[in-house]
Write an enzyme that holds these catalytic residues in place. Structure first.
Site, PDB file in Angstrom:
ATOM      1  N   ASP A   1     -37.205 -93.115  14.402  1.00  0.00           N
ATOM      2  CA  ASP A   1     -36.202 -92.744  13.401  1.00  0.00           C
ATOM      3  C   ASP A   1     -35.760 -93.868  12.464  1.00  0.00           C
ATOM      4  O   ASP A   1     -35.213 -93.588  11.397  1.00  0.00           O
ATOM      5  CB  ASP A   1     -34.973 -92.160  14.121  1.00  0.00           C
ATOM      6  CG  ASP A   1     -34.066 -91.404  13.180  1.00  0.00           C
ATOM      7  OD1 ASP A   1     -34.563 -90.840  12.193  1.00  0.00           O
ATOM      8  OD2 ASP A   1     -32.846 -91.359  13.427  1.00  0.00           O
TER       9      ASP A   1
ATOM     10  N   CYS B   1     -40.831 -68.643  11.575  1.00  0.00           N
ATOM     11  CA  CYS B   1     -39.470 -68.226  11.264  1.00  0.00           C
ATOM     12  C   CYS B   1     -39.401 -66.763  10.831  1.00  0.00           C
ATOM     13  O   CYS B   1     -38.340 -66.139  10.940  1.00  0.00           O
ATOM     14  CB  CYS B   1     -38.889 -69.098  10.151  1.00  0.00           C
ATOM     15  SG  CYS B   1     -38.593 -70.814  10.642  1.00  0.00           S
TER      16      CYS B   1
END
Length: 350
Positions: free
Chosen positions: A136, A190
């Site tokens: 990250d 989705c």
């Protein structure tokens, strides 16, 4: 080494899972050639807001082969931090602070990176390959790479979710000079669902699969410096660090993995702390309270600014006393937030 490549990959996956990762996948460094153009379009539109680091190292971020030309494989790993409580329940308690689930426990950067290094050392010992690990903080676009590696897909909210992971997991990456067989990329599942888009308090999604960070509460509470636009402050509610709304409503969470590391468990003092308690924090108190927490990196001033906005959104004039001392705060954004909160509460009490 060549004769053992399939075996090495299988052993790597097994070792990583024993180390605590829930899922492992592999892709080539050049597996997402459209990544650079997508990033450039995002930055060119100004949707990155004050996150100047996105533009500064865009060449590396958009092209993993430029970041480390010697890399032949990218190993993506997922580690769950699934909460054992309803993260949206605190939104119904406006005198309490809503803190994003991932920040309620130990700083994931430290936990995941240590685990990644452990797996990386094993790979070096077994193969002699070179590695670099990322969590990250480096110019690596983990989510597109994780989708290319088959871990999941970027949903309409742009976050990664998976059929067997749900929404609540951290990502880590191991770049290596070892050439491993890549996994098949995952496709979006989705369907027609728009739950994540519909729940967003600030309408931060101009379209499915597109995020305008400038309107995202996670960005506003963590990355944005200075005062927040007044038309957005009232929409932030009591969210003082991050926002979990779009993650929490995802139907795929019924398949979420249980968090295996107790260090991700919510600290009692971060689950739903009173806003009055947080508003009183000075710099030393802030540092002491958030030692070992990712919250510490935003500093006391930005944090207390967020708390003042939350108090202003509480609808409770009794909290004016907690925010009043902040009108003379040395930080201009904190003082501005305090004045706004008092005015808002006084208007609502009329």
């Amino acid at each position: 080494m060549n004769r053992r490549k399939p075996e090495i990959k299988a052993e790597l996956i097994g070792f990583a899972q024993e180390a605590g990762f829930a899922k492992v996948g592999v892709c080539r460094p050049d597996a997402v050639p459209q990544m650079a153009d997508r990033l450039a379009a995002f930055v060119d539109a100004g949707m990155h807001g004050q996150m100047g680091w996105m533009a500064e190292r865009m060449a590396w971020r958009g092209d993993p082969t430029a970041l480390w030309p010697a890399a032949r494989s990218v190993i993506m790993l997922a580690e769950p931090y699934t909460p054992d409580h309803d993260p949206l329940a605190v939104l119904n308690r406006p005198d309490r602070a809503a803190i994003s689930v991932y920040a309620q426990g130990r700083d994931y950067h430290d936990v995941v990176k240590k685990r990644l290094k452990h797996v990386g050392r094993w790979l070096v010992d077994q193969t002699g390959a070179e590695i670099k690990v990322f969590v990250d903080t480096a110019p690596v676009m983990e989510k597109p790479l994780a989708q290319a590696a088959g871990l999941g897909w970027q949903g309409k909210h742009t976050n990664l979710l998976g059929r067997d992971l749900g929404s609540w997991f951290f990502l880590g990456a191991i770049f290596t000079t070892l050439e491993l067989e890549p996994d098949l990329p995952e496709q979006s599942r989705c369907g027609s669902c728009t739950a994540c888009l519909d729940i967003c308090p600030t309408d931060a999604f101009p379209a499915p699969y597109k995020l305008d960070a400038r309107r995202c509460i996670s960005y506003l509470t963590i990355e944005h410096k200075g005062p927040v636009d007044e038309d957005l402050r009232g929409l932030m509610g009591n969210r003082i660090y991050g926002c979990d709304d779009c993650l929490a409503v995802c139907p795929w969470n019924k398949f979420a993995r249980t968090a295996r590391d107790a260090r991700y468990d919510a600290r009692d003092d971060l689950l739903d702390p009173p806003l009055t308690e947080l508003a009183a924090l000075d710099d030393a108190g802030f540092r002491a309270r958030f030692s070992g927490s990712p919250i510490k990196r935003i500093g006391r001033d930005r944090f207390v600014r967020n708390v003042a906005y939350a108090i202003g959104n509480s609808g409770d004039p009794a909290l004016i006393g907690a925010v009043s001392p902040l009108v003379d705060d040395p930080d201009r954004a904190v003082a501005d937030a305090a004045r706004w909160a008092i005015l808002r509460l006084k208007e609502e009490s009329r």
